[in-house]
Design a protein around this motif. Structure first.
Motif: not given
Lengths: 299, 232
Positions: A2, A5-6, A9, A210-211, A217, B80-81, B85, B92, B104-105, B107-111, B116, B152
């Motif tokens: 991980k 990968r991060m 990116r 938010l996500v 990161t 948030r994970r 929301i 968007l 995107f949602a 990717e940023v948590i490293g899936a 994905i 998302r």
């Protein structure tokens, strides 16, 4: 894995964004370039000045001429007295004969002239050459020596040298100050330029938050972007340092104004400077973008 | 089991306005709750406090076992994970395609890439947008954009979906489409949904739990409630 990968990116995003925001990237890069050039010049100047000052300090000696009728015993006594003066680092004794030999070696005519005198009526004097520990106190030390028995004359730079050294050391301090100030100014400029880039991506950052992206990161691509800007910004200054200083050195034949100011040889000196400039470039870019992005991580 | 617990919460903004007074609320896992009230009733503030855009000035908020009020800025991502929301204005990224926006949602948590792909397509299927995967947001209608936003929000399988006026910009027909999607998500995925709205028709049609707020006070919390004009 991980983390890799991060990181992958992040690097991809950093390149994308520096290409996408090309005009702003260019602004940051030129800003880094200009200041790094000045930083490089300032570092080169201050290191050279420092070297010259050191050399001058090293060369600076007090020459003590003893009176003509000084006996060997009195010479020994004087030596003892010298070891009691704190500021004296080392001393070297040269008898009349040694001085005579030295002079002969330097000039044949002088040698023949000197040969006409016998030892007792020789115009030459026994001398001491003294190196001091602290050059700035050389005047006081000279005075102390002058007051010793059988000392005829004491000679040293007589103010001129001290003034020169004082001037040099303040030049050194000023250039260091300039270097630090410049680095700070660059950092400030970069923070602002990158802030501009980032404010156009405020939305993206807030959505990332938010996500559920961690601050780390979010920050990483920006920090890598800052690094990229720093690397590109340091190319021209590095080339200028390496080739420019070489040209400067060759043009003046390694000396500036007089034989006294000897310039430092370009290699490996310029490589060191290039490395420092490169390091400052990257660091400033990283810190600049890291602190620019910070503001947006509070939502 | 309660997914959300709100205890004696008060929110006073820096400008001196108090948006929420002494609120107590418990929301069960898997429920579908409307938060209704007029403008300034505090419904947006309540939603914002649940995902910690705002911190309560007093009291305690527990979401999925996390003490939201005590959460440090650095650790907000942990909360948030756990939730998705959805906003009135979709939020968007215009330069990314539908697929990329949803991905995107993750990717940023490293899936992982495979994961994905699989989950994004599943989420887009759930919101009935599988045929618009390669479009950009400005090529879509408002309702479609909102469905991308919902995809998302659910792509990471959150326990909780927070919706702040998701139908506010849409006509009644499109609004009902969105509500159908949300209802399906609630049923099929078991996601708890909390939705702030002032759309009377929707609330009356859906017959879900209703939290009514007025001037920052909780008026009532009804099962199978309707939009009570007087209370609002």
């Amino acid at each position: 894995m991980k983390p890799f990968r991060m990181l992958g990116r992040s690097i991809r995003d950093a390149f994308k964004s520096s290409v996408r925001n090309f005009s702003l990237s260019l602004a940051s890069i030129s800003c880094i370039t200009i200041t790094l050039i000045i930083v490089a010049v300032a570092i080169i100047a201050s290191v050279n000045v420092e070297k010259v000052t050191k050399k001058l300090e090293k060369d600076l000696t007090i020459v003590v001429f003893m009176e003509n009728d000084t006996t060997d015993k009195e010479i020994e006594h004087t030596k003892e007295m010298f070891s009691k003066i704190k500021n004296i680092d080392t001393y070297e004794f040269k008898s009349k004969l040694t001085v005579k030999e030295e002079m002969k070696q330097e000039s044949e005519i002088l040698g023949t002239v000197l040969d006409t005198f016998n030892t007792d009526e020789s115009p030459l004097k026994d001398t001491f050459q003294i190196k001091v520990k602290d050059v700035l106190n050389i005047g006081e030390t000279a005075k102390t020596i002058e007051n010793l028995d059988k000392v005829a004359v004491v000679r040293y730079g007589e103010g001129m040298v001290e003034k020169l050294i004082k001037a040099f050391s303040s030049i050194e301090k000023v250039t260091y100050g300039i270097v630090i100030a410049l680095v700070l100014v660059t950092m400030f400029l970069i923070i602002n330029t990158i802030k501009l880039t980032i404010s156009t991506r405020k939305r993206e950052i807030s959505i990332m938050r938010l996500v559920g992206a961690s601050n780390f990161t979010i920050k990483t691509p920006f920090i890598i972007e800052g690094m990229i800007l720093g690397i590109f910004g340091s190319i021209v200054p590095i080339l200028l340092t390496v080739f420019g200083y070489r040209a400067f050195y060759d043009h003046f034949g390694g000396h500036l104004f007089s034989r006294v100011i000897v310039l430092i040889k370009p290699e490996p000196f310029t490589y060191m400077i290039a490395l420092i400039v490169f390091g400052i470039g990257i660091l400033v870019g990283m810190i600049g973008s890291a602190s620019a992005v910070k503001k947006y991580l509070k939502v | 089991m309660d997914l959300i617990r709100v205890r004696n919460v008060e929110k006073k903004y820096k400008n001196g306005v108090t948006a929420i007074y002494d609120l107590n609320l418990a929301i069960e896992k898997g429920s579908f709750v409307f938060v209704i009230g007029g403008s300034g009733s505090g419904k947006s503030t309540l939603i914002k406090m649940l995902y910690r855009e705002e911190k309560p000035t007093k009291g305690q908020i527990i979401v999925g076992g996390l003490d939201v009020a005590k959460l440090k800025n650095k650790k907000v991502y942990k909360l948030r994970r756990k939730l998705g929301i959805v906003f009135q204005d979709y939020r968007l990224l215009p330069k990314l395609t539908v697929y990329e926006n949803v991905a995107f949602a993750m990717e940023v948590i490293g899936a992982k890439k495979d994961e994905i792909r699989q989950k994004v397509l599943k989420a887009l299927e759930d919101v009935d947008l599988k045929n618009k995967v390669h479009n950009y947001p400005d090529q879509l209608s408002g309702g479609e954009q909102q469905r991308v936003a919902i995809a998302r929000a659910i792509v990471n399988d959150p326990k909780l979906l927070l919706c702040d006026e998701p139908t506010g910009n849409l006509d009644p027909e499109k609004s009902m489409e969105i509500m159908k999607v949300l209802n399906d998500i609630n049923k099929s995925r078991g996601t708890t949904i909390i939705m702030a709205t002032h759309d009377k028709e929707i609330v009356n049609k859906m017959k879900k739990q209703v939290v009514t707020l007025k001037d920052g006070h909780l008026v009532n919390f009804k099962q199978k409630g309707t939009y009570d004009n007087e209370a609002v």
